[in-house]
Design a protein around this motif. Structure first.
Motif, mmCIF file in Angstrom:
data_model
loop_
_atom_site.group_PDB
_atom_site.id
_atom_site.type_symbol
_atom_site.label_atom_id
_atom_site.label_comp_id
_atom_site.label_asym_id
_atom_site.label_seq_id
_atom_site.Cartn_x
_atom_site.Cartn_y
_atom_site.Cartn_z
ATOM 1 N N MET A 46 0.770 -1.272 -0.036
ATOM 2 C CA MET A 46 0.019 0.048 -0.090
ATOM 3 C C MET A 46 0.838 1.154 -0.051
ATOM 4 O O MET A 46 1.718 1.386 0.902
ATOM 5 N N LEU A 47 0.874 2.136 -1.042
ATOM 6 C CA LEU A 47 1.529 3.427 -1.246
ATOM 7 C C LEU A 47 0.705 4.543 -0.916
ATOM 8 O O LEU A 47 -0.618 4.513 -1.375
ATOM 9 N N ALA A 48 0.987 5.443 -0.444
ATOM 10 C CA ALA A 48 0.423 6.910 -0.220
ATOM 11 C C ALA A 48 1.242 7.748 -1.213
ATOM 12 O O ALA A 48 2.562 7.874 -0.984
ATOM 13 N N LEU A 49 0.545 8.511 -2.160
ATOM 14 C CA LEU A 49 1.511 9.296 -3.024
ATOM 15 C C LEU A 49 0.700 10.731 -3.039
ATOM 16 O O LEU A 49 -0.387 10.748 -2.770
ATOM 17 N N ASP A 50 1.538 11.755 -3.491
ATOM 18 C CA ASP A 50 0.807 12.902 -3.632
ATOM 19 C C ASP A 50 0.403 13.253 -5.044
ATOM 20 O O ASP A 50 0.366 12.257 -5.759
ATOM 21 N N ASP A 51 0.066 14.636 -5.171
ATOM 22 C CA ASP A 51 -0.662 14.642 -6.488
ATOM 23 C C ASP A 51 0.406 14.584 -7.597
ATOM 24 O O ASP A 51 0.068 14.236 -9.050
ATOM 25 N N SER A 52 1.745 14.742 -7.318
ATOM 26 C CA SER A 52 2.949 14.647 -8.339
ATOM 27 C C SER A 52 3.403 13.243 -8.254
ATOM 28 O O SER A 52 4.422 13.108 -8.847
ATOM 29 N N ASP A 53 2.780 12.096 -7.811
ATOM 30 C CA ASP A 53 3.122 10.724 -7.697
ATOM 31 C C ASP A 53 4.288 10.807 -6.919
ATOM 32 O O ASP A 53 5.151 9.738 -6.993
ATOM 33 N N VAL A 54 4.811 11.684 -5.889
ATOM 34 C CA VAL A 54 5.737 11.460 -5.125
ATOM 35 C C VAL A 54 5.474 10.566 -3.934
ATOM 36 O O VAL A 54 4.217 10.967 -3.376
ATOM 37 N N GLU A 55 6.127 9.690 -3.344
ATOM 38 C CA GLU A 55 5.708 8.784 -2.393
ATOM 39 C C GLU A 55 5.955 9.501 -1.112
ATOM 40 O O GLU A 55 6.753 10.148 -0.742
ATOM 41 N N ILE A 56 4.763 9.350 -0.317
ATOM 42 C CA ILE A 56 4.667 9.879 1.129
ATOM 43 C C ILE A 56 5.111 8.608 1.923
ATOM 44 O O ILE A 56 5.777 8.783 2.853
ATOM 45 N N THR A 57 4.413 7.398 1.860
ATOM 46 C CA THR A 57 4.971 6.639 2.833
ATOM 47 C C THR A 57 4.392 4.991 2.081
ATOM 48 O O THR A 57 3.811 5.197 1.037
ATOM 49 N N ARG A 58 4.856 3.971 2.564
ATOM 50 C CA ARG A 58 4.383 2.637 1.947
ATOM 51 C C ARG A 58 4.309 1.774 3.173
ATOM 52 O O ARG A 58 5.281 2.003 4.226
ATOM 53 N N CYS A 59 3.493 0.762 3.086
ATOM 54 C CA CYS A 59 3.739 -0.524 3.888
ATOM 55 C C CYS A 59 3.263 -1.731 2.937
ATOM 56 O O CYS A 59 2.701 -1.383 1.984
ATOM 57 N N VAL A 60 3.344 -2.792 3.696
ATOM 58 C CA VAL A 60 2.715 -3.882 3.261
ATOM 59 C C VAL A 60 1.753 -4.591 4.247
ATOM 60 O O VAL A 60 2.070 -4.786 5.516
ATOM 61 N N VAL A 61 0.607 -5.058 3.737
ATOM 62 C CA VAL A 61 -0.454 -5.203 4.620
ATOM 63 C C VAL A 61 -0.519 -6.822 4.287
ATOM 64 O O VAL A 61 -0.955 -7.297 3.092
ATOM 65 N N GLU A 62 0.026 -7.734 5.188
ATOM 66 C CA GLU A 62 0.368 -8.958 4.815
ATOM 67 C C GLU A 62 -1.028 -9.815 4.551
ATOM 68 O O GLU A 62 -0.884 -10.579 3.797
ATOM 69 N N GLU A 63 -2.196 -9.376 5.076
ATOM 70 C CA GLU A 63 -3.354 -10.030 5.061
ATOM 71 C C GLU A 63 -3.622 -10.023 3.400
ATOM 72 O O GLU A 63 -4.544 -10.755 2.930
ATOM 73 N N TRP A 64 -3.256 -9.038 2.966
ATOM 74 C CA TRP A 64 -3.631 -8.772 1.437
ATOM 75 C C TRP A 64 -2.712 -9.349 0.457
ATOM 76 O O TRP A 64 -3.048 -9.131 -0.689
ATOM 77 N N ILE A 65 -1.710 -9.831 0.937
ATOM 78 C CA ILE A 65 -0.745 -10.482 -0.026
ATOM 79 C C ILE A 65 -1.492 -11.845 -1.051
ATOM 80 O O ILE A 65 -1.841 -12.563 -0.180
ATOM 81 N N ASP A 66 -1.216 -11.843 -2.273
ATOM 82 C CA ASP A 66 -1.697 -12.756 -3.024
ATOM 83 C C ASP A 66 -3.072 -13.078 -2.842
ATOM 84 O O ASP A 66 -3.467 -13.968 -2.806
ATOM 85 N N ASN A 67 -3.841 -11.881 -2.753
ATOM 86 C CA ASN A 67 -5.423 -12.049 -2.443
ATOM 87 C C ASN A 67 -5.873 -12.271 -3.656
ATOM 88 O O ASN A 67 -5.691 -11.467 -4.801
ATOM 89 N N LYS A 68 -6.807 -13.206 -4.023
ATOM 90 C CA LYS A 68 -7.397 -13.848 -5.369
ATOM 91 C C LYS A 68 -8.846 -13.304 -5.400
ATOM 92 O O LYS A 68 -9.572 -13.448 -6.321
ATOM 93 N N ASP A 69 -9.441 -12.664 -4.197
ATOM 94 C CA ASP A 69 -10.867 -12.356 -4.165
ATOM 95 C C ASP A 69 -11.157 -11.508 -5.527
ATOM 96 O O ASP A 69 -10.556 -10.393 -5.561
ATOM 97 N N ASP A 70 -12.276 -11.667 -6.122
ATOM 98 C CA ASP A 70 -12.787 -10.756 -7.147
ATOM 99 C C ASP A 70 -13.082 -9.403 -6.558
ATOM 100 O O ASP A 70 -13.283 -8.724 -7.295
ATOM 101 N N ASN A 71 -13.555 -9.659 -5.339
ATOM 102 C CA ASN A 71 -14.123 -8.378 -4.780
ATOM 103 C C ASN A 71 -13.091 -7.519 -3.932
ATOM 104 O O ASN A 71 -13.475 -7.130 -3.012
#
Length: 147
Positions: A46-71
């Motif tokens: 998960m990335l947070a970017l400003d209007d110019s696509d400059v990174e503000i911060t990032r993290c990895v949400v382990e629960e969402w890794i390789d999630n194949k859920d259509d929704n």
């Protein structure tokens, strides 16, 4: 995907706190209209970017890794919306000129949903507020034409 685990909740808290730290209130608020949040269904990143696509911060949400859920993005939208509303005291008090939004995007930079608007007069409500509107309008026009 069900409700987020406690670990996911803690990762989201750290993510929002890092945004708040980097965009802390100051005398001259920054001109930014959106905080773009990109979530990868494959990596869980998960990335947070400003209007110019400059990174503000990032993290990895382990629960969402390789999630194949259509929704996946619908579930993430609900989770992030609920989280931002519960943490409105932080989301509303960044060093940005209001109004500004938190916007969810996918890996291809496609806008998925507006998650939260920091503005004293605007509130984003989740879900389809006018479900069935297209059908109602079609029926209305058909009735007009038939009369």
């Amino acid at each position: 995907m069900t409700s987020p685990t406690e670990q996911t909740h803690l990762q989201l808290e750290r993510f929002l706190n890092k945004i708040a730290h980097k965009l802390s209130p100051c005398e001259t608020p920054t001109m930014m209209t959106d905080i773009h949040i990109k979530v990868s269904q494959d990596s869980g990143e998960m990335l947070a970017l400003d209007d110019s696509d400059v990174e503000i911060t990032r993290c990895v949400v382990e629960e969402w890794i390789d999630n194949k859920d259509d929704n996946f993005y619908q579930c993430v939208t609900k989770i992030l919306r609920d989280f931002l509303h519960k943490n409105a005291d932080i989301a509303n008090n960044l060093g940005l000129l209001k109004p500004y939004s938190f916007v969810l995007e996918d890996d291809e930079n496609e806008n998925i949903a507006e998650l939260y608007v920091a503005d004293d007069d605007t509130i984003i409500i989740g879900g389809d507020l006018m479900s069935g509107l297209d059908d109602d309008l079609d029926n209305f026009f058909n009735d007009l034409i038939n009369k």
